[in-house]
Design a protein around this motif. Structure first.
Motif, PDB file in Angstrom:
ATOM      1  N   LYS A  90       5.011  -5.322  11.897  1.00 37.69           N
ATOM      2  CA  LYS A  90       3.741  -4.856  11.346  1.00 37.69           C
ATOM      3  C   LYS A  90       3.955  -4.226   9.960  1.00 37.69           C
ATOM      4  O   LYS A  90       3.153  -4.435   9.042  1.00 37.69           O
ATOM      5  CB  LYS A  90       3.072  -3.832  12.277  1.00 37.69           C
ATOM      6  N   GLU A  91       5.013  -3.446   9.789  1.00 41.76           N
ATOM      7  CA  GLU A  91       5.312  -2.854   8.491  1.00 41.76           C
ATOM      8  C   GLU A  91       5.596  -3.937   7.453  1.00 41.76           C
ATOM      9  O   GLU A  91       5.144  -3.837   6.299  1.00 41.76           O
ATOM     10  CB  GLU A  91       6.496  -1.893   8.598  1.00 41.76           C
ATOM     11  N   ASP A  92       6.346  -4.952   7.861  1.00 35.93           N
ATOM     12  CA  ASP A  92       6.628  -6.071   6.949  1.00 35.93           C
ATOM     13  C   ASP A  92       5.336  -6.784   6.557  1.00 35.93           C
ATOM     14  O   ASP A  92       5.140  -7.147   5.378  1.00 35.93           O
ATOM     15  CB  ASP A  92       7.612  -7.060   7.577  1.00 35.93           C
ATOM     16  N   ASP A  93       4.444  -6.983   7.529  1.00 36.21           N
ATOM     17  CA  ASP A  93       3.147  -7.616   7.239  1.00 36.21           C
ATOM     18  C   ASP A  93       2.345  -6.764   6.258  1.00 36.21           C
ATOM     19  O   ASP A  93       1.726  -7.283   5.313  1.00 36.21           O
ATOM     20  CB  ASP A  93       2.336  -7.831   8.519  1.00 36.21           C
ATOM     21  N   ALA A  94       2.353  -5.454   6.470  1.00 39.47           N
ATOM     22  CA  ALA A  94       1.631  -4.542   5.576  1.00 39.47           C
ATOM     23  C   ALA A  94       2.216  -4.611   4.170  1.00 39.47           C
ATOM     24  O   ALA A  94       1.475  -4.622   3.174  1.00 39.47           O
ATOM     25  CB  ALA A  94       1.678  -3.121   6.118  1.00 39.47           C
ATOM     26  N   ASP A  95       3.538  -4.660   4.073  1.00 37.33           N
ATOM     27  CA  ASP A  95       4.175  -4.764   2.754  1.00 37.33           C
ATOM     28  C   ASP A  95       3.790  -6.069   2.064  1.00 37.33           C
ATOM     29  O   ASP A  95       3.536  -6.094   0.854  1.00 37.33           O
ATOM     30  CB  ASP A  95       5.701  -4.667   2.879  1.00 37.33           C
ATOM     31  N   ARG A  96       3.715  -7.163   2.790  1.00 36.21           N
ATOM     32  CA  ARG A  96       3.329  -8.458   2.209  1.00 36.21           C
ATOM     33  C   ARG A  96       1.875  -8.411   1.712  1.00 36.21           C
ATOM     34  O   ARG A  96       1.549  -8.933   0.652  1.00 36.21           O
ATOM     35  CB  ARG A  96       3.508  -9.584   3.228  1.00 36.21           C
ATOM     36  N   VAL A  97       1.011  -7.772   2.502  1.00 35.82           N
ATOM     37  CA  VAL A  97      -0.388  -7.656   2.092  1.00 35.82           C
ATOM     38  C   VAL A  97      -0.472  -6.826   0.808  1.00 35.82           C
ATOM     39  O   VAL A  97      -1.193  -7.175  -0.132  1.00 35.82           O
ATOM     40  CB  VAL A  97      -1.241  -7.041   3.214  1.00 35.82           C
ATOM     41  N   ARG A  98       0.249  -5.736   0.715  1.00 34.26           N
ATOM     42  CA  ARG A  98       0.249  -4.891  -0.481  1.00 34.26           C
ATOM     43  C   ARG A  98       0.754  -5.682  -1.680  1.00 34.26           C
ATOM     44  O   ARG A  98       0.180  -5.631  -2.777  1.00 34.26           O
ATOM     45  CB  ARG A  98       1.150  -3.658  -0.273  1.00 34.26           C
ATOM     46  N   ASP A  99       1.862  -6.407  -1.439  1.00 33.81           N
ATOM     47  CA  ASP A  99       2.434  -7.200  -2.546  1.00 33.81           C
ATOM     48  C   ASP A  99       1.474  -8.294  -2.996  1.00 33.81           C
ATOM     49  O   ASP A  99       1.374  -8.587  -4.197  1.00 33.81           O
ATOM     50  CB  ASP A  99       3.774  -7.805  -2.135  1.00 33.81           C
ATOM     51  N   ALA A 100       0.760  -8.878  -2.059  1.00 39.59           N
ATOM     52  CA  ALA A 100      -0.151  -9.972  -2.397  1.00 39.59           C
ATOM     53  C   ALA A 100      -1.375  -9.448  -3.130  1.00 39.59           C
ATOM     54  O   ALA A 100      -1.970 -10.165  -3.950  1.00 39.59           O
ATOM     55  CB  ALA A 100      -0.573 -10.701  -1.140  1.00 39.59           C
ATOM     56  N   THR A 101      -1.777  -8.235  -2.836  1.00 40.73           N
ATOM     57  CA  THR A 101      -2.983  -7.687  -3.475  1.00 40.73           C
ATOM     58  C   THR A 101      -2.656  -6.790  -4.652  1.00 40.73           C
ATOM     59  O   THR A 101      -3.572  -6.295  -5.298  1.00 40.73           O
ATOM     60  CB  THR A 101      -3.821  -6.900  -2.452  1.00 40.73           C
TER      61      THR A 101
END
Length: 103
Positions: A90-101
């Protein structure tokens, strides 16, 4: 002579009356004591067997409890590991979302 034979017979009967029952009762008493002692020994042996069986049952119950507790702890460790892996994902997913946005 007849009188002498009668005296000897009377003494013999008297001796038999006094000594035979005493020696017989002593043998019977010893036999009873031996039988009682043998019975007591058998009862003690049986008591020892019961104590050993009770100890064995207690030991096997303790072993079974320890095995079950170990299994539960292993299961808890697996659940913790799985939860940590999910949390990391979940943390990795959150980091990817932050990086993408992130602009």
């Amino acid at each position: 002579m007849n009188k002498l034979i009668n005296i000897i017979m009377a003494l013999s009967v008297t001796l038999l009356v006094f000594f035979v029952p005493n020696s017989y009762s002593a043998d019977v008493g010893e036999t009873m004591d031996d039988a009682t002692e043998n019975r007591a020994d058998r009862l003690e042996d049986k008591a020892d067997q019961v104590r050993d069986a009770r100890k064995d049952a207690k030991d096997s119950t303790e072993d079974a409890g320890e095995n079950r507790a170990d299994q539960m702890e292993d299961n808890a460790d697996q659940i913790k590991k799985s939860a940590e892996d999910k949390a990391d994902q979940k943390e990795d997913d959150a980091d990817r979302v932050r990086d993408a946005t992130d602009y």
